[in-house]
Design an enzyme around this catalytic site. Structure first.
Site, PDB file in Angstrom:
ATOM      1  N   CYS A 227     -24.365  67.586   3.903  1.00  0.00           N
ATOM      2  CA  CYS A 227     -24.205  66.574   2.854  1.00  0.00           C
ATOM      3  C   CYS A 227     -23.571  67.205   1.604  1.00  0.00           C
ATOM      4  CB  CYS A 227     -25.535  65.909   2.522  1.00  0.00           C
ATOM      5  SG  CYS A 227     -26.925  67.030   2.288  1.00  0.00           S
ATOM      6  N   GLY A 228     -22.607  68.087   1.851  1.00  0.00           N
ATOM      7  CA  GLY A 228     -21.888  68.707   0.738  1.00  0.00           C
ATOM      8  C   GLY A 228     -22.778  69.615  -0.088  1.00  0.00           C
TER       9      GLY A 228
END
Length: 322
Positions: free
Chosen positions: A88-89
């Site tokens: 998720c980055g």
């Protein structure tokens, strides 16, 4: 230079990865929609509670409870929200970095044993334990299944410890969800509650779209005037409250409810921000895969054309010699 077989194998590998990232983006988009609906369902309660508290504070400026009184800080608890999974980055990395900075700032003055961490999310719990922090109960299941009852239980536990003097300040670290393209990393005080500051905080959220574009990020700014006009046209609530037995007693019941709402709102914001961050990360990965496939196909065609040309030259050269 890689052979045609190697290039073809890499194209197949990138194609498989692209299918995974595309599917994960669709799943994250669906989960984000459910998280947005949960926030939307919570907003009417938040609006009414906020209206009542503002009305009471305007009528009785001197009313105070134990939950909004400042005192010397000797022991602090940090409630930190992260995700249970990765991809998720920089969502988890940013939360962990802010937690580490907060602990590093508090430790020299208070001591490591007086800085407690309540991790909500597996990633931050694993990191806090690895760093040797004073970790209390881990509530990783709250991220996968947001539950208002567990949030109330946690808020009541923190409130009881604060009332007994076991904690002097409680802080929240989480991502505030503004839109699918904008999540703001937030570090704020949970206890003691500064009611006026809490009621005047930024409530703006775009809960209507999952599309991550520049237009989507500017959605709130472009529609703010229209929303304000509608709010002005709405008939205001009746503020003529009859307070019994007295203002302090009523506030002592309402302020804990505000604390419960703050914790539950932080959880919903964090969950929505996680899905939005994952959706953006998977969209970026899919776009990168498309670009890589374009380059690999171009390289494959060039190598194939070069091999055909080389074979033709060999054939032509052989026939001339004969």
């Amino acid at each position: 230079m890689p052979s045609l077989k190697e290039i073809k194998g890499r194209i197949a590998s990138v194609n498989s990865t692209r299918k995974i990232t595309s599917a994960m983006k669709m799943v994250a988009s669906s989960k984000l929609h459910h998280a947005q609906v949960a926030i939307q369902n919570m907003l009417p309660y938040e609006t009414l509670l906020e209206h009542i508290l503002k009305s009471f504070l305007a009528a009785e400026a001197e009313a105070q409870t134990i939950f909004d009184q400042e005192r010397p800080v000797k022991r602090v608890a940090l409630v930190v929200f992260s995700s249970n999974s990765s991809l998720c980055g920089g969502f988890n990395a940013n939360v962990i970095k802010m937690m580490m900075n907060a602990v590093n700032e508090l430790t020299p003055e208070l001591g490591a044993e007086n800085v407690e961490v309540y991790p909500i999310g597996r990633k931050v719990a694993e990191k806090a334990e690895k760093l040797g922090y004073n970790v209390k109960c881990s509530l990783a299941d709250l991220i996968d299944h947001p539950n208002v009852k567990q949030c109330i239980d946690l808020a009541m536990e923190l409130g009881k410890r604060f009332a007994k003097g076991e904690l002097d300040r409680v802080e929240l670290i989480y991502h505030h969800f503004k839109s699918a393209g904008s999540q703001i990393l937030t570090h704020k005080t949970f206890l003691p509650i500064d009611i006026e500051t809490e009621l005047e905080r930024d409530h703006e959220r775009d809960l209507t779209t999952n599309v991550v574009t520049k237009k989507a990020q500017d959605y709130l700014k472009r529609n703010r005037r229209q929303r304000e006009r509608k709010e002005d046209e709405t008939k205001p609530l009746n503020d003529n409250f009859i307070v019994e037995p007295d203002m302090d007693t009523v506030l002592s019941q309402l302020i804990p409810k505000l604390a419960h709402l703050m914790l539950y709102t932080a959880l919903l914001d964090s969950v929505a921000s996680e899905h939005a961050a994952r959706m953006v990360a998977m969209q970026t990965a899919t776009d990168n895969a498309d670009e890589l496939l374009r380059q690999l196909n171009l390289q494959y065609n060039k190598s194939r054309q070069q091999a055909i040309t080389s074979e033709l030259l060999d054939i032509v050269g052989g026939s001339v010699n004969n």
